[in-house]
Design a protein around this motif. Structure first.
Motif, mmCIF file in Angstrom:
data_model
loop_
_atom_site.group_PDB
_atom_site.id
_atom_site.type_symbol
_atom_site.label_atom_id
_atom_site.label_comp_id
_atom_site.label_asym_id
_atom_site.label_seq_id
_atom_site.Cartn_x
_atom_site.Cartn_y
_atom_site.Cartn_z
ATOM 1 N N ALA A 46 0.827 -1.212 0.000
ATOM 2 C CA ALA A 46 0.000 0.000 0.000
ATOM 3 C C ALA A 46 0.862 1.262 0.000
ATOM 4 O O ALA A 46 0.561 2.235 -0.704
ATOM 5 C CB ALA A 46 -0.934 -0.007 1.209
ATOM 6 N N LEU A 47 1.943 1.251 0.772
ATOM 7 C CA LEU A 47 2.851 2.407 0.794
ATOM 8 C C LEU A 47 3.540 2.594 -0.558
ATOM 9 O O LEU A 47 3.717 3.727 -1.028
ATOM 10 C CB LEU A 47 3.900 2.233 1.890
ATOM 11 N N GLY A 111 5.876 1.694 -11.874
ATOM 12 C CA GLY A 111 6.251 1.076 -10.610
ATOM 13 C C GLY A 111 5.163 0.189 -10.044
ATOM 14 O O GLY A 111 4.640 -0.706 -10.707
ATOM 15 N N ALA A 112 4.781 0.470 -8.799
ATOM 16 C CA ALA A 112 3.805 -0.358 -8.100
ATOM 17 C C ALA A 112 2.416 -0.283 -8.727
ATOM 18 O O ALA A 112 1.555 -1.102 -8.418
ATOM 19 C CB ALA A 112 3.740 0.061 -6.633
ATOM 20 N N LEU A 113 2.185 0.700 -9.592
ATOM 21 C CA LEU A 113 0.873 0.839 -10.236
ATOM 22 C C LEU A 113 0.846 0.247 -11.641
ATOM 23 O O LEU A 113 -0.148 0.359 -12.355
ATOM 24 C CB LEU A 113 0.471 2.321 -10.295
ATOM 25 N N PHE A 272 -8.642 6.256 -5.819
ATOM 26 C CA PHE A 272 -8.352 6.159 -4.387
ATOM 27 C C PHE A 272 -6.846 6.312 -4.110
ATOM 28 O O PHE A 272 -6.442 7.048 -3.200
ATOM 29 C CB PHE A 272 -8.864 4.811 -3.869
ATOM 30 N N ILE A 273 -6.023 5.642 -4.910
ATOM 31 C CA ILE A 273 -4.568 5.700 -4.693
ATOM 32 C C ILE A 273 -4.041 7.113 -4.943
ATOM 33 O O ILE A 273 -3.207 7.625 -4.186
ATOM 34 C CB ILE A 273 -3.844 4.676 -5.593
ATOM 35 N N MET A 348 -1.419 5.741 10.267
ATOM 36 C CA MET A 348 -1.358 6.204 8.878
ATOM 37 C C MET A 348 -0.425 5.318 8.055
ATOM 38 O O MET A 348 -0.744 4.945 6.922
ATOM 39 C CB MET A 348 -0.904 7.667 8.824
ATOM 40 N N THR A 349 0.717 4.986 8.629
ATOM 41 C CA THR A 349 1.665 4.116 7.927
ATOM 42 C C THR A 349 1.010 2.787 7.588
ATOM 43 O O THR A 349 1.098 2.301 6.461
ATOM 44 C CB THR A 349 2.919 3.877 8.788
ATOM 45 N N GLN A 350 0.339 2.190 8.574
ATOM 46 C CA GLN A 350 -0.254 0.873 8.374
ATOM 47 C C GLN A 350 -1.505 0.921 7.495
ATOM 48 O O GLN A 350 -2.004 -0.113 7.059
ATOM 49 C CB GLN A 350 -0.542 0.229 9.730
#
Length: 538
Positions: A46-47, A111-113, A272-273, A348-350
Motif C-alpha cells: 500500500a505504501l 512502478g507499483a501501479l 483512491f490511490i 497512517m503508515t499501516q
C-alpha cells in the motif's frame, strides 16, 4: 486495530481529508472505510502504491480522473438482455474516455501501479459511437441512424405544414373574431388554436382542453386533424427508432461488459490511490521506511491536524536502545500532541498513507495500537476520571501483545500521587514484560527516577521557557522534565516567602532531584547555544 484507538487518535479526521481528495463516490467510500493493516507485506504494498502515485503526480501532474457513476446496475441489465438508457450509455462513454486518458497519461513504467495501468482497456470506437448518437441524457442525435434522421425530417415537414395551415387560419379575418388570441399552441401533443368559449361552434374541430376560467377552449381544427394524426404516427416511429438505437448501442457495450466492469473497478482503485498521493502532497508527507524490529524513528514529525503555521516538528525514537519512553513536561506543553503524533503516524503508515515528516523516518508494523488519552469521565456511568482510565488500562493489560504499541496520557493521575506513581510504574513494568512498546506522559518524579535507573526505559521532556512562561513544544529525548511550579509562580508574582515555605515542605530527595534536573537543563541549553554559535561561525 481497535476502533476506540482510531477514534482517540483522530484517524477519522485524516480519512475525511482523504475522502475529499477523491473524485468518485465509490473512491470516497473506500477512503472513508480505509483500515490500517497489521500485515507487513500488505502495508509495504500500500505504501509503495502511494509512493508511486506521488512520484507520477510530481513528474506528470495529477491524472485526469472523471466523475463516473457505478456501472454494476447497467452491467446486470445487459447480462439479462436489457437495454441501457441514454444516461447509462453516456456514463459508459465517459468511463471509456477516462480509461483512454489514463492510458495516455503514462507511457513510462509506473512502478507499483504498473499492473493497474497495463490492464486498463480502452474502446474508442464504442466510445465515439455513443457520443455520436447521444447528445445528452434527453436527446438522441439525428445522425444516430438513417431511419431516425428520415423520420425526423418527415416530422419537421409535417409540423411545418400544420403550422402554416393554422397560421393562415389565425390571420384570417373570418376566424380572428372567434379566437381569444391569434396564436398556435399545443395540447396533448396536438396543434390547436385558442377559441372563445361562446364561439366554439364556429370553429369545426376537436376540443382538447379548456382554460381554468372556462372562457377559452383549445380546438384542433378539422383541416389539420389528419396531419396531426400523421405527425403522431411519426412520433411513435421516432420513439421506436430511438429505442432501436439504444438497444443496438447496448448490445455493443454488452460485448465488452466484463471489460467495462473491470475498467470501472480499476478506475476507482486508481482514484483512491491518487487521493492518497494528493493528501501526501498537501501534507508535505514522505513514505516512511518500514522495519521489522518494532523501531519508531520520526524525524521532524508534524501532526497533520494542527495548523501548519503553528506546529513545531518533533523528533521521536523508540525501540532501539529503549522500548519505553516516559515524557514529562508542563500542562499544555505538548505531551499529548507527542502521544497522538506517534500513534497517528503508526496508524497512517499501516493504512498505506505517507506521514508528514522527513525522509529519514522509519516505522514498524504493529499488531495493535492501544491509547488511553484524555479525560473520559462519564457522569451517566458514574465513573471518576481515575476509574474511567483504569477501566481502559485493564482492557489494555488484558489485550496487549508483544507487537503492540501502548500510549498512556498522564498514567496514574486522578488518585493519591504516591499510590498513582507506584501503580503507574507497576503498569509499565507489566506491559513491558509482555514485549509491547510504551510511550507514557506523566508529572510524577517517581517515574522520572524509574526511567533514569532502569535499562530500556528513557526519559523525554517537552521543553518549557520559564522566561516567557510558555512551552516551546520541542521534545527532548534523554532529558527528564523539570518541575517549573516554583519558577512559574515566582515569575507571576507569588511572594518569595510563600515559595520558600513551599520548598521547606519538600523532602531533601525531591529538592536534590529537581536541582539535578535543573543543572542538566542548564548544561543542555548552554551546550545547544555553543553548538549554534559554532555552526554560525562555521
Amino acid at each position: 486495530m481497535e476502533e476506540k484507538s482510531l477514534s482517540t487518535l483522530e484517524y477519522t479526521k485524516i480519512l475525511k481529508s482523504l475522502s475529499e481528495c477523491a473524485k468518485n463516490d465509490d473512491a470516497k467510500t473506500m477512503a472513508e472505510e480505509l483500515k490500517p493493516s497489521s500485515d507487513f507485506r500488505e502495508v509495504e504494498r500500500a505504501l509503495a502504491e502511494t509512493d508511486a502515485a506521488v512520484t507520477m503526480s510530481l513528474k506528470f501532474g495529477s491524472p485526469e480522473i472523471l466523475r463516473v457513476e457505478p456501472v454494476d446496475g447497467a452491467i446486470k441489465r445487459l447480462d439479462v438482455g436489457g437495454a441501457l438508457s441514454a444516461a447509462e450509455l453516456l456514463n459508459v462513454a465517459r468511463l471509456l474516455k477516462c480509461i483512454r486518458n489514463l492510458k495516455r497519461y503514462t507511457k513510462e513504467q509506473t512502478g507499483a501501479l504498473e499492473e493497474y495501468f497495463s490492464e486498463l482497456v480502452s474502446a474508442k470506437p464504442i466510445e465515439d459511437e455513443i457520443n455520436r448518437a447521444i447528445v445528452s441524457e434527453d436527446e438522441i442525435a439525428d445522425a444516430a441512424s438513417p431511419a431516425l434522421a428520415n423520420v425526423r425530417r418527415k416530422m419537421k415537414n409535417t409540423g411545418a405544414k400544420i403550422k402554416d395551415s393554422l397560421d393562415s387560419m389565425v390571420r384570417s379575418g373570418h376566424y380572428q373574431k372567434f379566437l381569444m388570441d391569434n396564436i398556435v399552441t399545443m395540447r396533448n401533443n396536438r396543434y390547436v388554436v385558442p377559441v372563445k368559449a361562446e364561439h366554439r361552434s364556429e370553429v369545426p374541430g376537436i376540443v382538447h382542453d379548456m382554460s381554468a376560467s372556462g372562457s377559452t377552449v383549445f380546438i384542433e381544427p378539422s383541416s389539420v386533424v389528419n396531419a396531426n394524426n400523421e405527425l403522431h404516427e411519426l412520433e411513435i416511429k421516432e420513439k421506436a427508432e430511438i429505442e432501436k438505437v439504444l438497444y443496438e448501442l447496448s448490445n455493443k457495450v454488452a460485448e465488452i461488459s466484463e471489460q467495462v466492469k473491470y475498467n470501472y473497478e480499476t478506475l476507482i482503485l486508481i482514484d483512491f490511490i491518487f487521493a492518497k498521493a494528493k493528501l501526501a502532497l498537501d501534507m508535505k508527507a514522505v513514505c516512511p521506511k518500514l522495519n521489522t524490529d518494532g523501531k519508531i524513528k520520526i524525524v521532524k514529525g508534524r501532526h497533520p491536524l494542527i495548523d501548519k503555521s503553528k506546529i513545531v516538528p518533533i523528533d521521536v525514537r523508540l525501540g532501539d536502545d529503549f522500548d519505553v519512553l516516559v515524557v514529562t513536561g508542563p500542562n499544555t506543553g505538548g505531551k499529548t500532541v507527542v502521544l497522538k503524533t506517534i500513534g497517528l503516524f503508526c496508524i497512517m503508515t499501516q493504512a498505506g498513507l505517507h506521514i508528514p515528516a522527513n525522509d529519514e523516518s522509519e516505522m514498524p508494523v504493529f499488531d495493535d495500537i492501544f491509547a488511553d488519552i484524555g479525560d473520559e469521565q462519564s457522569i451517566e456511568q458514574s465513573l471518576s476520571t481515575f476509574s474511567s482510565h483504569m477501566k481502559n488500562i485493564v482492557h489494555i493489560v488484558e489485550n496487549a501483545g508483544p507487537n503492540s504499541l501502548v500510549l498512556f496520557d498522564e498514567l496514574g493521575a486522578g488518585t493519591d500521587p504516591v499510590e498513582g506513581a507506584a501503580l503507574a510504574t507497576a503498569i509499565i513494568e507489566s506491559i513491558r514484560l509482555i514485549g509491547a512498546k510504551i510511550v507514557a506522559t506523566t508529572h510524577y518524579s517517581e517515574l522520572k527516577l524509574y526511567a533514569l535507573s532502569t535499562d530500556g526505559i528513557e526519559n523525554a521532556s517537552c521543553e518549557f521557557d520559564v522566561e516567557t512562561l510558555s512551552p516551546t513544544y520541542k521534545l527532548l529525548i534523554g532529558v527528564p522534565g523539570k518541575s517549573n511550579a516554583f519558577a512559574i509562580s515566582k515569575k507571576l508574582g507569588l511572594p518569595d516567602s510563600i515559595i520558600e515555605r513551599s520548598k521547606e515542605k519538600l523532602s531533601d530527595e525531591n529538592i536534590k532531584f529537581e536541582d539535578v534536573l535543573g543543572s542538566i537543563e542548564e548544561n543542555r541549553v548552554s551546550a545547544q547555544k555553543a553548538r549554534e554559535e559554532q555552526e554560525r561561525m562555521r
